[in-house]
Design an enzyme around this catalytic site. Sequence first.
Site, PDB file in Angstrom:
ATOM      1  N   LYS A 289      38.069  54.213   6.178  1.00 59.71           N
ATOM      2  CA  LYS A 289      39.528  54.303   6.182  1.00 59.71           C
ATOM      3  C   LYS A 289      40.097  53.515   7.362  1.00 59.71           C
ATOM      4  O   LYS A 289      39.478  53.472   8.417  1.00 59.71           O
ATOM      5  CB  LYS A 289      39.969  55.772   6.339  1.00 59.71           C
ATOM      6  CG  LYS A 289      39.785  56.631   5.118  1.00 59.71           C
ATOM      7  CD  LYS A 289      40.293  58.036   5.378  1.00 59.71           C
ATOM      8  CE  LYS A 289      40.037  58.952   4.190  1.00 59.71           C
ATOM      9  NZ  LYS A 289      40.792  58.596   2.978  1.00 59.71           N
TER      10      LYS A 289
ATOM     11  N   LYS B 228      36.647  71.733  -2.273  1.00 63.01           N
ATOM     12  CA  LYS B 228      36.199  70.528  -1.570  1.00 63.01           C
ATOM     13  C   LYS B 228      36.159  70.819  -0.078  1.00 63.01           C
ATOM     14  O   LYS B 228      37.182  71.133   0.522  1.00 63.01           O
ATOM     15  CB  LYS B 228      37.150  69.368  -1.863  1.00 63.01           C
ATOM     16  CG  LYS B 228      36.910  68.124  -0.981  1.00 63.01           C
ATOM     17  CD  LYS B 228      37.837  66.965  -1.326  1.00 63.01           C
ATOM     18  CE  LYS B 228      37.685  65.816  -0.330  1.00 63.01           C
ATOM     19  NZ  LYS B 228      38.581  64.672  -0.628  1.00 63.01           N
TER      20      LYS B 228
ATOM     21  N   ARG C   9      35.377  63.987  -5.270  1.00 60.64           N
ATOM     22  CA  ARG C   9      34.983  64.199  -6.666  1.00 60.64           C
ATOM     23  C   ARG C   9      33.465  64.269  -6.819  1.00 60.64           C
ATOM     24  O   ARG C   9      32.962  64.915  -7.742  1.00 60.64           O
ATOM     25  CB  ARG C   9      35.603  63.086  -7.531  1.00 60.64           C
ATOM     26  CG  ARG C   9      35.177  61.705  -7.149  1.00 60.64           C
ATOM     27  CD  ARG C   9      36.151  60.619  -7.618  1.00 60.64           C
ATOM     28  NE  ARG C   9      37.401  60.631  -6.859  1.00 60.64           N
ATOM     29  CZ  ARG C   9      38.409  59.774  -7.052  1.00 60.64           C
ATOM     30  NH1 ARG C   9      38.331  58.835  -7.991  1.00 60.64           N
ATOM     31  NH2 ARG C   9      39.495  59.856  -6.320  1.00 60.64           N
TER      32      ARG C   9
HETATM   33  N1  BES Z   1      40.565  62.956   1.401  1.00 60.68           N
HETATM   34  C1  BES Z   1      41.093  61.836   0.709  1.00 60.68           C
HETATM   35  C2  BES Z   1      42.434  62.133   0.051  1.00 60.68           C
HETATM   36  C3  BES Z   1      43.601  62.262   0.977  1.00 60.68           C
HETATM   37  C4  BES Z   1      44.360  61.160   1.299  1.00 60.68           C
HETATM   38  C5  BES Z   1      43.971  63.488   1.463  1.00 60.68           C
HETATM   39  C6  BES Z   1      45.452  61.280   2.113  1.00 60.68           C
HETATM   40  C7  BES Z   1      45.061  63.605   2.274  1.00 60.68           C
HETATM   41  C8  BES Z   1      45.811  62.502   2.604  1.00 60.68           C
HETATM   42  C9  BES Z   1      40.141  61.398  -0.389  1.00 60.68           C
HETATM   43  O1  BES Z   1      38.806  61.614  -0.154  1.00 60.68           O
HETATM   44  C10 BES Z   1      40.319  59.928  -0.541  1.00 60.68           C
HETATM   45  O2  BES Z   1      40.020  59.226   0.381  1.00 60.68           O
HETATM   46  N2  BES Z   1      40.791  59.500  -1.691  1.00 60.68           N
HETATM   47  C11 BES Z   1      41.002  58.117  -1.944  1.00 60.68           C
HETATM   48  C12 BES Z   1      40.556  57.819  -3.340  1.00 60.68           C
HETATM   49  C13 BES Z   1      40.445  56.350  -3.639  1.00 60.68           C
HETATM   50  C14 BES Z   1      39.379  55.730  -2.775  1.00 60.68           C
HETATM   51  C15 BES Z   1      40.118  56.178  -5.091  1.00 60.68           C
HETATM   52  C16 BES Z   1      42.485  57.837  -1.755  1.00 60.68           C
HETATM   53  O3  BES Z   1      43.315  58.693  -2.079  1.00 60.68           O
HETATM   54  O4  BES Z   1      42.812  56.762  -1.267  1.00 60.68           O
HETATM   55 ZN    ZN Z   2      38.357  63.144   1.120  1.00 61.30          ZN
HETATM   56 MN    MN Z   3      37.935  60.065   0.963  1.00 64.47          MN
END
Ligand code: BES
Ligand code: ZN
Ligand code: MN
Length: 490
Positions: A260, A248, A334
Amino acid sequence: MPHPELHFTSAPLNETTADAVLLALPPLDASLFESTSPDGDWPAIRTALEAVGFSGAPGVFQRVLVPGLENVPVAVVGTGSAPDADALRFAVGAGIRSLIGFDTVSVIAPGVTGNARALAEGAGLGGYRFEGYKADGAKKRAATVTIHAEGSDEDLRVAQVASSATALVKDLVSIPAEWFGPEDFAQRAAEVVSDLPVEITVLDESDLRTEGYGGILGVGQGSDRPPRLVRLDYAPEGASRHVALVGKGITFDTGGLSLKPASSMVGMKYDMCGAATALAVLVAAAELGAPVHVTAWLCIADNMPSGRAIRPGDVLRIKDGTTVEVLNTDAEGRLVLADGLVAASSEHPDLIVDVATLTGAITVALGNRHAGVMGDDAAVAEYLAASERAGELAWRLPLPPHMEDDLDSPIADMVNAKIGDPAGGSLFAGLFLQRFVGRASDDADAPRIPWVHLDIAGVGMNKGGGYGFTEKGPTGATVRSLIELLTGQA
Ligand code: BES
Ligand code: ZN
Ligand code: MN
């Protein structure tokens, strides 16, 4: 070099010409101190250590004045009692990381035999330095470390390659996203492999469109910096097996229109950690001349909100034709990996490993020091065994079939996220990816290609203070396990 050059020597410590000496020692009550050793005057060292209250606990670091070694600064680091390879790697790493201001350092672990490679790895990993952007320069760690131990050339080479692969990940992750968009990443990958027997193919935006990479294109379409898919191939003659690594590579994850919150966006320049890991591991395999065919797929996109960005409810078509209703644009990893897994599968490798900072939920489940591992039984077992040998923490999570229903969409083949239900978020992501792992041959009833999914959202970045060879910041976690998986004894 961002990490020290390593050497072994059989010369006694008192002949060192280094600028400083690091002693890795167990607690004072250990039997080592009951005898004198040809390497040093133990009663004198013991007195000096007692004077400063040295406990010998793992990673405890102190500068000491040792009678007889007045001409050279001496530091001690605790190994704990009867240290194994992991404890020695940790201790030497902590010592070299903490020892600032000396160009050359001699390391010795008195009484230790047969763990030369772990000692060297500790020095190589703990000695990492990012030059950084500070006006007054970076902390100055040793440029050369000489280890007073009987190590083979092979031990040294493996330690050196593992250290530089880990350093490569840390270097790439540390660059501010402003200076490291998808095109920069692809260019840097080409530079890194330019002197190696590695073939590189970069698919740009128009190639991605022609070839139907809807996941990578969809995630990247909100950014002024268009996405890339990079394929790197190391195919030595007579290779015993073909392993594909899918990484990724989100150069910055704002979340997209599912933006975010400010505090969660900090550090999202490191969302390309998985792709950097895939690149570094392939480089390591090529540098070691490992007899295994390795293909790395770097799925690179910038996840930005804009008038062109994908919206919640939009449908993307992945390379294999599967349609995905994007309910949350922040579940973007994903989507790019789906395309990468399909591309990797088209070559029918013997094993696929994907690496990704995929879910915040993985830290809820496992904390910040265990990589999350999902996938097929035998492949997961192989990864866990490799991580054990490498001394990296990893833990398996299930891919429960009863959660498959959560993937259903009323209008497309599947959704990319559960909305309003955080339960099992990492497992959901794993189940999503599993759908894109192809079959072992073009035959429709061929078994699925053995597959491992590594969620490194927790381990990829150390938010706390340094420990062992690990500094605050990017860790390069899973790099050594993957090198071990490709090269080590299964
Ligand atoms: N890059 C993030 C995951 C992440 C979160 C990495 C915190 C490091 C620290 C990923 O793309 C993401 O935002 N995932 C979401 C998924 C959700 C929207 C289903 C998450 O973990 O909140
Ligand atoms: Zn991400
Ligand atoms: Mn994300």
